[in-house]
Design an enzyme around this catalytic site. Structure first.
Site, PDB file in Angstrom:
ATOM      1  N   TYR A 157       0.818  -1.216   0.000  1.00 22.16           N
ATOM      2  CA  TYR A 157       0.000   0.000   0.000  1.00 22.16           C
ATOM      3  C   TYR A 157       0.853   1.269   0.000  1.00 22.16           C
ATOM      4  CZ  TYR A 157       0.127  -0.705   5.184  1.00 22.16           C
ATOM      5  OH  TYR A 157       0.492  -0.910   6.493  1.00 22.16           O
ATOM      6  N   LYS A 172       5.306   4.222   4.894  1.00 17.09           N
ATOM      7  CA  LYS A 172       5.972   3.182   4.089  1.00 17.09           C
ATOM      8  C   LYS A 172       6.364   3.736   2.717  1.00 17.09           C
ATOM      9  CE  LYS A 172       5.393  -0.495   6.891  1.00 17.09           C
ATOM     10  NZ  LYS A 172       6.519  -1.177   7.549  1.00 17.09           N
TER      11      LYS A 172
HETATM   12  C1  HXC Z   1      -6.830   4.687  16.880  1.00 12.82           C
HETATM   13  C2  HXC Z   1      -4.887   4.695  18.135  1.00 12.82           C
HETATM   14  C3  HXC Z   1      -4.844   3.269  18.150  1.00 12.82           C
HETATM   15  C4  HXC Z   1      -5.918   2.570  17.474  1.00 12.82           C
HETATM   16  C5  HXC Z   1      -3.126   4.004  19.243  1.00 12.82           C
HETATM   17  N1  HXC Z   1      -3.799   5.092  18.827  1.00 12.82           N
HETATM   18  N2  HXC Z   1      -3.738   2.875  18.848  1.00 12.82           N
HETATM   19  N3  HXC Z   1      -5.850   5.396  17.514  1.00 12.82           N
HETATM   20  N4  HXC Z   1      -6.864   3.316  16.839  1.00 12.82           N
HETATM   21  N5  HXC Z   1      -5.965   1.237  17.438  1.00 12.82           N
HETATM   22  C6  HXC Z   1      -3.485   6.486  19.086  1.00 12.82           C
HETATM   23  C7  HXC Z   1      -3.615   6.794  20.578  1.00 12.82           C
HETATM   24  O1  HXC Z   1      -4.968   7.021  20.928  1.00 12.82           O
HETATM   25  C8  HXC Z   1      -2.770   8.072  20.688  1.00 12.82           C
HETATM   26  O2  HXC Z   1      -3.433   9.197  20.207  1.00 12.82           O
HETATM   27  C9  HXC Z   1      -1.655   7.807  19.705  1.00 12.82           C
HETATM   28  O3  HXC Z   1      -2.122   6.780  18.795  1.00 12.82           O
HETATM   29  C10 HXC Z   1      -0.409   7.291  20.371  1.00 12.82           C
HETATM   30  O4  HXC Z   1      -0.749   6.139  21.137  1.00 12.82           O
HETATM   31  P1  HXC Z   1       0.180   5.596  22.322  1.00 12.82           P
HETATM   32  O5  HXC Z   1      -0.317   4.270  22.734  1.00 12.82           O
HETATM   33  O6  HXC Z   1       0.333   6.661  23.352  1.00 12.82           O
HETATM   34  O7  HXC Z   1       1.577   5.543  21.575  1.00 12.82           O
HETATM   35  P2  HXC Z   1       2.711   4.512  21.486  1.00 12.82           P
HETATM   36  O8  HXC Z   1       2.711   3.588  22.664  1.00 12.82           O
HETATM   37  O9  HXC Z   1       3.930   5.308  21.279  1.00 12.82           O
HETATM   38  O10 HXC Z   1       2.472   3.653  20.132  1.00 12.82           O
HETATM   39  C11 HXC Z   1       1.216   3.357  19.562  1.00 12.82           C
HETATM   40  C12 HXC Z   1       1.341   2.345  18.444  1.00 12.82           C
HETATM   41  C13 HXC Z   1       1.916   1.068  19.052  1.00 12.82           C
HETATM   42  C14 HXC Z   1       2.238   2.875  17.334  1.00 12.82           C
HETATM   43  C15 HXC Z   1      -0.009   2.090  17.837  1.00 12.82           C
HETATM   44  O11 HXC Z   1       1.104   0.615  20.063  1.00 12.82           O
HETATM   45  C16 HXC Z   1       2.103  -0.029  18.057  1.00 12.82           C
HETATM   46  O12 HXC Z   1       3.102  -0.051  17.393  1.00 12.82           O
HETATM   47  N6  HXC Z   1       1.173  -0.975  17.997  1.00 12.82           N
HETATM   48  C17 HXC Z   1       1.026  -1.970  16.957  1.00 12.82           C
HETATM   49  C18 HXC Z   1       2.186  -2.733  16.488  1.00 12.82           C
HETATM   50  C19 HXC Z   1       1.810  -3.454  15.227  1.00 12.82           C
HETATM   51  O13 HXC Z   1       0.671  -3.552  14.880  1.00 12.82           O
HETATM   52  N7  HXC Z   1       2.772  -3.976  14.532  1.00 12.82           N
HETATM   53  C20 HXC Z   1       2.496  -4.775  13.333  1.00 12.82           C
HETATM   54  C21 HXC Z   1       2.494  -3.923  12.180  1.00 12.82           C
HETATM   55  S1  HXC Z   1       2.177  -4.926  10.792  1.00 12.82           S
HETATM   56  P3  HXC Z   1      -4.292  10.220  21.176  1.00 12.82           P
HETATM   57  O14 HXC Z   1      -4.556  11.386  20.313  1.00 12.82           O
HETATM   58  O15 HXC Z   1      -5.521   9.433  21.565  1.00 12.82           O
HETATM   59  O16 HXC Z   1      -3.407  10.526  22.346  1.00 12.82           O
HETATM   60  C22 HXC Z   1       2.099  -3.911   9.495  1.00 12.82           C
HETATM   61  C23 HXC Z   1       2.003  -4.590   8.179  1.00 12.82           C
HETATM   62  C24 HXC Z   1       0.749  -4.330   7.483  1.00 12.82           C
HETATM   63  O17 HXC Z   1       2.150  -2.759   9.621  1.00 12.82           O
HETATM   64  C25 HXC Z   1       0.772  -4.941   6.098  1.00 12.82           C
HETATM   65  C26 HXC Z   1      -0.578  -5.419   5.649  1.00 12.82           C
HETATM   66  C27 HXC Z   1      -0.570  -5.887   4.227  1.00 12.82           C
END
Ligand code: HXC
Length: 281
Positions: A157, A172
């Site tokens: 994407y 990305k």
């Molecule tokens: C909406 C969200 C959210 C969600 C976090 N936020 N999760 N908003 N939906 N599910 C918002 C929070 O509300 C906050 O904003 C801001 O993001 C920062 O959140 P924090 O938890 O304070 O930050 P932090 O701990 O620094 O990091 C958040 C994160 C992390 C980046 C989302 O938890 C993370 O990396 N999680 C997922 C890891 C992951 O999924 N990895 C696999 C990727 S695979 P506000 O304004 O409310 O304060 C991939 C491949 C895809 O990417 C390919 C497919 C083909």
């Protein structure tokens, strides 16, 4: 004791990476873990970097059991001063790294009109800034040593776009541009820079954040010509090849590994809707 080689490591000679020192960001979980395991199994010294020390445990336990040369350190890639300090400390201890895998990512599905500025910043910070900081500060030591391979993990994407992940897609896309730019800019120092674009594959992080339920997973699967999700070790096998001498003339390339998912199916669906039967190797 489990002695079987990790699946991803079975396709290259046993000592392929014995002279390598590799850094893998996000190397304790999902794809990063499979790449780290494969590199270790083929002889490399590997340091995994991630924010959460809990994510180090599986890798470190396996290193202890198998006698691999693995280490782990906590690092938030969004902090350039910390990344520079870690790069210098590790180079001091082990010499210049020869491999950097920029695998760490943050992602979740959220409509753009509801995405907060902090959420945007969190994902851009990890994916785009973090990839640059690691490339910049670990790359400095590779440049001095006049050798190195950098591998970035992007997603299809980055060029197709995808509703729900504007933050990740934008980040990305930047990493893809960075890959091509640095591939040309740093070739004169003996570095190769490439990328992979994995399609959907099973991992803890992706499952919770990107396809939280079975119905969603089945819907995604139905759009994949090979008819199934990939596996982390299938992705990692390709990464190992890209990091090995087998790909010594590949530079600035991005390999899509998605079972054909990102290709259009054309207007005539007959012949393109049958569930794929290709088995994994
Ligand atoms: C909406 C969200 C959210 C969600 C976090 N936020 N999760 N908003 N939906 N599910 C918002 C929070 O509300 C906050 O904003 C801001 O993001 C920062 O959140 P924090 O938890 O304070 O930050 P932090 O701990 O620094 O990091 C958040 C994160 C992390 C980046 C989302 O938890 C993370 O990396 N999680 C997922 C890891 C992951 O999924 N990895 C696999 C990727 S695979 P506000 O304004 O409310 O304060 C991939 C491949 C895809 O990417 C390919 C497919 C083909």
């Amino acid at each position: 004791m489990e002695t079987e080689l990790p699946h991803a490591a079975r396709w290259l000679p046993p000592k392929t990476f014995e002279n390598d020192f590799a850094i893998v960001t996000g190397g304790g979980t999902g794809l990063g873990l499979e790449i780290s395991r494969g590199l270790c199994a083929l002889g490399a010294r590997v340091v995994i970097l991630s924010r959460d020390a809990e994510h180090h445990r599986a890798f470190m336990d396996e290193c202890a059991t198998r006698g691999w040369r693995g280490e782990a350190a906590t690092l938030d890639l969004r902090e350039p001063v910390d990344v520079e300090r870690a790069a210098n400390a590790l180079a001091e201890r082990h010499g210049a790294p020869t491999i950097l895998v920029n695998n760490a990512a943050g992602n979740f599905v959220c409509p753009a009109e509801r995405l907060s500025a902090r959420a945007w910043r969190a994902v851009l910070g990890i994916v785009l800034d973090g990839t640059f900081y690691a490339s910049r500060y670990f790359g400095k030591h590779m440049i001095e040593a006049r050798r190195g391979r950098i591998l970035n993990v992007v997603a299809t994407y980055a060029w197709t776009g995808m509703p729900g992940v504007v933050h990740s897609a934008s980040a990305k896309a930047g990493v893809l541009a960075m890959t091509r730019t640095l591939a040309v800019e740093w070739a004169r120092f003996g570095l190769r820079v490439n990328a992979i674009a994995p399609g959907p594959f099973e991992s803890e992080g992706a499952r919770g954040n990107l396809w939280p339920d079975e119905a969603m997973k089945a819907r995604i699967e139905s759009g994949i010509p090979l008819g199934r999700f990939g596996t982390a070790d299938e992705m990692a096998a390709h990464c190992l090849w890209l990091l090995s001498p087998a790909s010594s003339y590949v530079n600035g390339e991005c390999f899509t590994i998605d079972g054909g998912a990102s290709l259009g199916r054309g207007m005539w669906t007959e012949g393109a809707t049958r569930k794929g039967t290709e088995e994994r190797a």
